[in-house]
Design a protein around this motif. Structure first.
Motif, PDB file in Angstrom:
ATOM      1  N   PHE A   1       0.678   9.605   0.640  1.00  0.00           N
ATOM      2  CA  PHE A   1       1.737   8.794   1.255  1.00  0.00           C
ATOM      3  C   PHE A   1       1.845   7.406   0.626  1.00  0.00           C
ATOM      4  O   PHE A   1       2.830   6.702   0.857  1.00  0.00           O
ATOM      5  N   TRP A   2       0.827   7.023  -0.164  1.00  0.00           N
ATOM      6  CA  TRP A   2       0.838   5.664  -0.743  1.00  0.00           C
ATOM      7  C   TRP A   2       0.175   5.693  -2.110  1.00  0.00           C
ATOM      8  O   TRP A   2      -0.951   6.167  -2.256  1.00  0.00           O
ATOM      9  N   LEU A   3       0.899   5.195  -3.113  1.00  0.00           N
ATOM     10  CA  LEU A   3       0.360   5.045  -4.459  1.00  0.00           C
ATOM     11  C   LEU A   3       0.314   3.557  -4.769  1.00  0.00           C
ATOM     12  O   LEU A   3       1.353   2.889  -4.822  1.00  0.00           O
ATOM     13  N   ASP A   4      -0.891   3.034  -4.978  1.00  0.00           N
ATOM     14  CA  ASP A   4      -1.086   1.602  -5.179  1.00  0.00           C
ATOM     15  C   ASP A   4      -1.510   1.338  -6.615  1.00  0.00           C
ATOM     16  O   ASP A   4      -2.521   1.876  -7.087  1.00  0.00           O
ATOM     17  N   LEU A   5      -0.727   0.523  -7.324  1.00  0.00           N
ATOM     18  CA  LEU A   5      -1.031   0.146  -8.706  1.00  0.00           C
ATOM     19  C   LEU A   5      -1.483  -1.316  -8.711  1.00  0.00           C
ATOM     20  O   LEU A   5      -0.698  -2.222  -8.427  1.00  0.00           O
ATOM     21  N   ASN A   6      -2.748  -1.521  -9.022  1.00  0.00           N
ATOM     22  CA  ASN A   6      -3.327  -2.859  -9.028  1.00  0.00           C
ATOM     23  C   ASN A   6      -3.583  -3.277 -10.474  1.00  0.00           C
ATOM     24  O   ASN A   6      -4.443  -2.713 -11.154  1.00  0.00           O
ATOM     25  N   SER A   7      -2.799  -4.259 -10.950  1.00  0.00           N
ATOM     26  CA  SER A   7      -2.878  -4.746 -12.333  1.00  0.00           C
ATOM     27  C   SER A   7      -2.821  -3.590 -13.324  1.00  0.00           C
ATOM     28  O   SER A   7      -3.720  -3.399 -14.156  1.00  0.00           O
TER      29      SER A   7
END
Length: 326
Positions: free
Chosen positions: A28-34
């Motif tokens: 439900f959530w794709l998080d791209l950190n840097s």
């Protein structure tokens, strides 16, 4: 770094070296950190959307920060980061709302994302709707902003006590540079509040735009939560303005107290010069080289002139004490 959060609370770290062909359906959530450029392209292939780059996040045009295209909503907001440090900053974060999941792109680490990731793991499947996921994330961001303002208010009270004292009757003279140091702390504190106010303005615009998105309007829980977030943001903005006003008062008060301290020092020198003026006059009179000065032949002239100088200095001193100028 890329993390995919599943409805069962599991977080999957995705790598370009170990690529998967598609994301699980319950992500439900794709998080791209840097993310790197390779990770951007990898995420685009997995989600089928255009992932905003760092340059896209820096675009200050309102039309480029909030828009919808082909059923996908792109939102960019400025979030407060490193609020607990001496150098708080605003980090631009992209929220991409698709039909199946939420995608976030950021190049800093707001604490609210960590808090939401922990909370999402405890919800265990309640965030099936992407619109609800986004509003829940915005709720966490708003709560974190409220926590920052609460800490800022405690710091403001501490500064106020240090400026005016604890209310005790005894007046203690401050060490040199104390008020000047407080001015620096007030400036740093004001910078934090300014960043928070800018962040709240950005969140207000983002949430207002989000409230008109069909995906949010079609989800009653998400729509109600978005309305609640809007009211919270407005309340926090008013509270931030109140704290900012207090800081302005403390700044003016500190400058006023510095002037009082400086005036007290000048007053001491002024009184000292006035006290020693009569003795100087007496010494000047008897230092003149006239031939006919009767007191020059007087045996008690020297001690009498000394007593006269002391007496002429004591009289102004007692007068100043009687007036309360010392």
């Amino acid at each position: 770094m890329m993390k995919a959060y599943r409805s069962n609370g599991e977080a999957i770290v995705l790598s370009v070296d170990q690529r998967v062909d598609s994301l699980p359906d319950d992500v439900f959530w794709l998080d791209l950190n840097s993310p790197t450029r390779e990770e951007d392209l990898y995420a685009e292939r997995l989600t089928g959307i255009d992932v905003p780059t760092r340059q896209d996040l820096r675009d200050i045009e309102p039309s480029s920060r909030l828009y919808s295209t082909n059923g996908t909503t792109y939102l960019t907001g400025s979030l407060i980061c490193h609020a607990d440090s001496a150098q708080p900053v605003l980090a631009d974060v992209a929220f991409v709302l698709t039909a199946s999941r939420l995608v976030t792109v950021r190049y800093d680490d707001p604490r609210s994302f960590t808090l939401f990731a922990h909370a999402a793991g405890r919800l265990q499947g309640e965030l099936r709707n992407p619109a609800l996921t986004l509003t829940r994330l915005l709720e966490t961001i708003t709560d974190r902003t409220a926590e920052i303002l609460e800490q800022a208010e405690v710091k403001s009270d501490s500064l106020l006590v240090r400026i005016f004292g604890d209310g005790g009757e005894g007046k203690k003279r401050r060490a040199a540079g104390t008020l000047e140091g407080l001015l620096v702390e007030i400036a740093h504190h004001h910078r934090l509040i300014s960043k928070v106010r800018d962040s709240l303005v950005s969140l207000a615009r983002l949430n207002s735009f989000l409230g008109g998105v069909p995906a949010v309007q079609n989800c009653s829980e998400a729509h109600a939560l978005s309305s609640s977030i809007g009211r919270d943001i407005q309340s926090l903005a008013e509270h931030a303005n109140f704290i900012s006003g207090n800081l302005s008062f403390m700044l003016d008060a500190s400058l006023g107290l510095i002037n009082v301290e400086q005036n007290a020092i000048i007053k001491i020198f002024s009184i000292a010069s006035v006290v020693f003026l009569p003795p100087t006059l007496v010494a000047s009179v008897y230092g003149m080289n006239f031939v006919h000065m009767p007191e020059l032949q007087w045996m008690m002239g020297y001690p009498a002139s000394l007593l006269l100088m002391v007496f002429s200095a004591v009289i102004p001193y007692l007068f100043f004490r009687w007036k309360g100028w010392l």
